[in-house]
Scaffold this active site. Structure first.
Site, PDB file in Angstrom:
ATOM      1  N   HIS A   7       4.076 -11.714   2.037  1.00 18.25           N
ATOM      2  CA  HIS A   7       3.308 -11.171   3.041  1.00 18.25           C
ATOM      3  C   HIS A   7       1.792 -11.548   2.401  1.00 18.25           C
ATOM      4  O   HIS A   7       0.713 -12.448   2.882  1.00 18.25           O
ATOM      5  CB  HIS A   7       3.214  -9.848   2.390  1.00 18.25           C
ATOM      6  CG  HIS A   7       2.516  -8.936   3.724  1.00 18.25           C
ATOM      7  ND1 HIS A   7       2.340  -8.862   4.915  1.00 18.25           N
ATOM      8  CD2 HIS A   7       1.306  -7.915   3.421  1.00 18.25           C
ATOM      9  CE1 HIS A   7       1.200  -7.745   5.304  1.00 18.25           C
ATOM     10  NE2 HIS A   7       1.012  -7.319   4.396  1.00 18.25           N
ATOM     11  N   HIS A  61      -0.851  -4.622  -3.217  1.00 22.19           N
ATOM     12  CA  HIS A  61      -1.758  -5.744  -2.549  1.00 22.19           C
ATOM     13  C   HIS A  61      -3.480  -5.957  -1.642  1.00 22.19           C
ATOM     14  O   HIS A  61      -3.641  -4.971  -2.570  1.00 22.19           O
ATOM     15  CB  HIS A  61      -1.013  -7.011  -1.904  1.00 22.19           C
ATOM     16  CG  HIS A  61      -0.447  -6.227  -0.269  1.00 22.19           C
ATOM     17  ND1 HIS A  61      -0.055  -4.650  -0.091  1.00 22.19           N
ATOM     18  CD2 HIS A  61      -1.354  -6.528   0.868  1.00 22.19           C
ATOM     19  CE1 HIS A  61      -0.226  -4.570   1.464  1.00 22.19           C
ATOM     20  NE2 HIS A  61      -0.947  -5.606   1.655  1.00 22.19           N
ATOM     21  N   ASP A  67      -5.810  -2.530   3.690  1.00 17.82           N
ATOM     22  CA  ASP A  67      -5.621  -1.116   3.996  1.00 17.82           C
ATOM     23  C   ASP A  67      -4.857  -0.629   3.117  1.00 17.82           C
ATOM     24  O   ASP A  67      -3.506   0.963   3.087  1.00 17.82           O
ATOM     25  CB  ASP A  67      -5.010  -1.486   5.461  1.00 17.82           C
ATOM     26  CG  ASP A  67      -3.606  -1.609   5.442  1.00 17.82           C
ATOM     27  OD1 ASP A  67      -4.400  -3.523   5.020  1.00 17.82           O
ATOM     28  OD2 ASP A  67      -2.297  -1.457   5.553  1.00 17.82           O
ATOM     29  N   HIS A  68      -5.235  -1.299   2.075  1.00 20.37           N
ATOM     30  CA  HIS A  68      -3.677  -0.932   0.636  1.00 20.37           C
ATOM     31  C   HIS A  68      -5.070  -0.970  -0.902  1.00 20.37           C
ATOM     32  O   HIS A  68      -4.997  -0.503  -1.281  1.00 20.37           O
ATOM     33  CB  HIS A  68      -3.504  -2.218   0.248  1.00 20.37           C
ATOM     34  CG  HIS A  68      -2.263  -2.139   1.127  1.00 20.37           C
ATOM     35  ND1 HIS A  68      -0.686  -1.496   1.691  1.00 20.37           N
ATOM     36  CD2 HIS A  68      -2.115  -2.511   2.952  1.00 20.37           C
ATOM     37  CE1 HIS A  68       0.065  -1.558   2.689  1.00 20.37           C
ATOM     38  NE2 HIS A  68      -0.939  -2.366   3.366  1.00 20.37           N
ATOM     39  N   HIS A 124      -4.935  -6.631   0.559  1.00 24.03           N
ATOM     40  CA  HIS A 124      -5.284  -6.084   1.673  1.00 24.03           C
ATOM     41  C   HIS A 124      -6.487  -4.720   1.960  1.00 24.03           C
ATOM     42  O   HIS A 124      -5.559  -4.035   0.803  1.00 24.03           O
ATOM     43  CB  HIS A 124      -4.435  -6.114   2.640  1.00 24.03           C
ATOM     44  CG  HIS A 124      -3.594  -7.306   2.883  1.00 24.03           C
ATOM     45  ND1 HIS A 124      -2.570  -7.621   3.965  1.00 24.03           N
ATOM     46  CD2 HIS A 124      -4.707  -8.997   3.147  1.00 24.03           C
ATOM     47  CE1 HIS A 124      -2.390  -8.456   4.064  1.00 24.03           C
ATOM     48  NE2 HIS A 124      -3.488  -9.854   3.829  1.00 24.03           N
ATOM     49  N   ASP A 131       3.478  -4.015   2.057  1.00 28.27           N
ATOM     50  CA  ASP A 131       4.287  -4.341   3.311  1.00 28.27           C
ATOM     51  C   ASP A 131       4.661  -5.493   3.074  1.00 28.27           C
ATOM     52  O   ASP A 131       5.281  -6.624   4.037  1.00 28.27           O
ATOM     53  CB  ASP A 131       2.741  -5.350   3.796  1.00 28.27           C
ATOM     54  CG  ASP A 131       1.697  -3.421   3.806  1.00 28.27           C
ATOM     55  OD1 ASP A 131       2.325  -3.111   4.130  1.00 28.27           O
ATOM     56  OD2 ASP A 131       0.970  -4.483   4.147  1.00 28.27           O
ATOM     57  N   HIS A 164       3.628   1.609   6.149  1.00 28.01           N
ATOM     58  CA  HIS A 164       3.948   1.732   7.487  1.00 28.01           C
ATOM     59  C   HIS A 164       4.364   1.914   7.850  1.00 28.01           C
ATOM     60  O   HIS A 164       5.867   2.494   8.238  1.00 28.01           O
ATOM     61  CB  HIS A 164       2.977   0.322   8.072  1.00 28.01           C
ATOM     62  CG  HIS A 164       2.066  -0.471   7.748  1.00 28.01           C
ATOM     63  ND1 HIS A 164       0.191  -0.156   8.819  1.00 28.01           N
ATOM     64  CD2 HIS A 164       1.650  -0.800   6.436  1.00 28.01           C
ATOM     65  CE1 HIS A 164      -0.644  -1.210   7.460  1.00 28.01           C
ATOM     66  NE2 HIS A 164       0.612  -1.832   6.201  1.00 28.01           N
TER      67      HIS A 164
HETATM   68 FE    FE Z   1      -0.765  -3.367   5.528  1.00 29.84          FE
HETATM   69 ZN    ZN Z   2      -0.798  -6.168   4.425  1.00 31.07          ZN
END
Ligand code: FE
Ligand code: ZN
Length: 248
Positions: free
Chosen positions: A113, A56, A60-61, A58, A132, A170
């Protein structure tokens, strides 16, 4: 064909995953939480990166995509929403297939998400990278999607074979375990959480888990059992709201 999964910690609580197709030696990176760490792991392993597979959009991805592509010349594959952050070479959605050497990954639509979130599943390796969407004893927050959409996504993952290894993005398991214990008194859950707290006290990883273990103990997958008074997606929504407000 067989794969080798290399797992490492990234950022404060993300996991990075490098996957090698053993037949050809080609590697893929599942999400790009931290370009520097990922490039240094690749270097240590001596693997050649062919693909980035984003779950996705985001940061952090997908935040490391540009730097990793510039350094390796790899192809970026992910849902169209990743272009909110950086360019995607091949856009994928549910039912698409992605080839890494001789290994096939099936793209599983898992929105909720984020709207276009996807998971990557290799049936022959009993392995799913779920980003996530599904966590060990938890699930992602619904930032963009609705409860019915997220519930459908979780059901799609829960329908995979019980021995499927679940690689989530995570290490949230101890916090998920505290919430799970507050809503479910099941003995299998109690046994699992004892083990989780023990592992985390030694700073050990609790990921990957398996679909079978999640089906047996994850309160979000057990929503219809925990809240038989509600239809399944409402039972799920009630638990998700309770978790969003949980202090523990
Ligand atoms: Fe994440
Ligand atoms: Zn995320």
């Amino acid at each position: 064909m067989s794969i080798t999964v290399h797992q490492f910690a990234c950022l404060s609580d993300n996991y990075g995953y490098l996957v090698r197709d053993d037949a050809t030696g080609l590697a893929a990176c599942i999400d790009t939480p931290d370009a520097k760490v990922i490039l240094s792991e690749l270097d240590k392993l001596g693997w050649k990166l062919a693909l980035i597979l984003n779950t996705h959009w985001h940061a952090d991805h997908a935040g490391g995509n540009d730097e990793i592509k510039a350094a390796t010349g790899c192809e970026v594959i992910g849902p169209a929403e990743v272009e909110r952050l950086s360019p995607v070479d091949r856009k994928v959605s549910g039912e698409d297939m992605v080839q890494l050497g001789e290994t096939t990954f099936q793209v599983i639509e898992s929105g909720g998400h984020t709207l276009q979130h996807v998971a990557f599943y290799s049936a022959e390796n009993h392995t799913a990278f779920v980003g996530d969407t599904l966590f060990a004893l938890g699930c992602g927050r619904m930032f963009e999607g609705t409860a019915p959409q997220m519930w459908e996504s979780l059901q799609r993952l829960a329908a995979l074979p019980d021995d499927t290894k679940v690689y989530c993005a995570h290490e949230y398991t101890a916090s998920n375990a505290r919430f799970a214990l507050s809503v479910d008194a099941d003995t299998a859950l109690k046994a699992r959480t004892d083990e989780i707290f023990d592992k985390r006290s030694r700073d050990e990883w609790t990921v990957p888990s398996t679909i079978g273990l999640e089906k047996a103990t994850n309160p979000f997958l057990r929503a219809p059992i925990l809240r038989p008074d509600l239809v399944p997606h409402e039972a799920f929504a009630a638990l998700r709201t309770a978790k969003d407000n949980f202090k523990g």
